[in-house]
Motif scaffolding. Structure first.
Motif: not given
Length: 359
Positions: A19, A24, A233, A235
């Motif tokens: 990510n 992004v 990670e 999200t």
């Protein structure tokens, strides 16, 4: 009369799977362009970018020339934009496209540090260069003297205000990579263990597994296992939960073109500490009234290899409730100063000729 909107084809690196800020940005730009009514196709390009093998560069040249994946051409034509991580190390492909009358634009997140001789050829063959930060644009102009360099700053999504935690909770949102320098952060935290706090390193531990092992070893060496969590990670809601609990975030990269986690933090009303001399300072200043250095929602710390200056900043913030409140109020003010992704999309669209030119 408003010119017809072009269709846009965005070629992005297929080998960056964590990510990253670039990923992004690219995804958010596509969404923003579509909200403006632009037909957009985002195409992943396989290869060991930023340079890739000769075969991978040859395939890129064919891709640029073939129009594979191009959306149905509208009245404004189709504009190809290539992520700089793909384009900068493949000048032959860019030059071939230019020779065929199909000059693509380059969306450059950060300069190609190791191969300036390839970068200048690739960028010179482009229709123009769109940098995602003022610092990246200034560096490209300094290095190569290019004229057609534009800036489209990252946008920020609206976010709920962080509630914070007791004791204070510190987060660093970045993949575990040598450039992100989580090791110096751990060294600084090890110097303030007499004060109450907890922390989390939030980011992929798969991007550089050797460095991730170094970070884990440092945690053990400093005896911070009970104070610092390696979250991996995150999200979606899991990341939002971390922001909601945070009181401060830190981005102490050695090199940073912008640092989107800085503005993401400010969007939640969370102050940020960054490394002086990097593009993260530009991101931090977006959260301050123009020209008001005293109103920064956090601090830029001069760092080399010694974590002591960062530890001193952390100690001052942790031990001084008035300073914590000052930074918090500055971050709250900064939320209203941040551009959104629709502004980013409009900047890009205007630059490639699909809207009213900017001043």
């Amino acid at each position: 009369m408003q010119p017809p909107l072009p269709a846009v084809r965005l070629l992005v690196p297929g080998n960056i799977r964590h990510n990253s800020g670039g990923n992004v940005y690219n995804a958010s730009l596509v969404q923003g362009l579509r909200r403006l009514g632009v037909s957009v196709a985002m195409e992943s390009v396989d290869g060991a970018w930023p340079v890739g093998s000769s075969e991978e560069r040859r395939r890129l040249a064919g891709l640029l020339g073939s129009g594979t994946g191009t959306p149905e051409q509208g009245a404004g034509g189709t504009v190809t934009i290539v992520d700089g991580l793909v384009a900068s190390g493949a000048p032959e492909a860019m030059e071939a496209a230019a020779a065929a009358g199909q000059r693509p634009w380059v969306l450059l997140h950060m300069p190609l540090l190791d191969h300036p001789e390839l970068e200048i050829r690739a960028l010179a063959a482009a229709a123009g260069v769109i940098c995602t930060s003022g610092s990246a644009a200034a560096e490209i102009i300094r290095r190569h003297g290019l004229a057609q360099v534009h800036v489209a700053l990252p946008g920020t999504n609206q976010a709920e205000l962080a509630k914070g935690s007791e004791p204070p909770y510190l987060v660093s949102v970045a993949a575990l990579l040598p450039n992100k320098d989580q090791l110096i952060l751990l060294g600084a935290l090890a110097q303030v263990t007499d004060l109450p706090w907890t922390a989390a390193l939030i980011g992929s531990d798969e991007a550089d597994r050797d460095y991730a092992l170094e970070v884990r070893a440092a945690l053990e060496e400093y005896g911070l296992e009970d104070r610092v969590r390696l979250a991996g990670e995150l999200t979606g809601q899991a990341l939002e939960d971390e922001w909601h609990a945070a009181d401060m975030s830190l981005l102490v990269s050695k090199v940073e073109a912008f640092g989107m986690s800085v503005t993401e933090s400010l969007a939640h009303g969370i102050p940020v500490v960054v490394r002086s001399g990097t593009g993260a300072v530009e991101a931090l200043k977006l959260g301050a009234p123009a020209g008001d250095e005293a109103a920064l929602p956090g601090a830029a710390v001069v760092l080399d290899r010694d974590p002591a200056p960062l530890a001193a900043t952390l100690r001052a913030w942790l031990a001084t409730p008035e300073l914590r409140e000052q930074w918090r109020q500055a971050a709250l003010t900064g939320r209203d100063l941040l551009p959104g992704w629709d502004a980013t999309a409009r900047w890009v669209l205007d630059t490639i000729g699909g809207g009213t030119p900017r001043d």
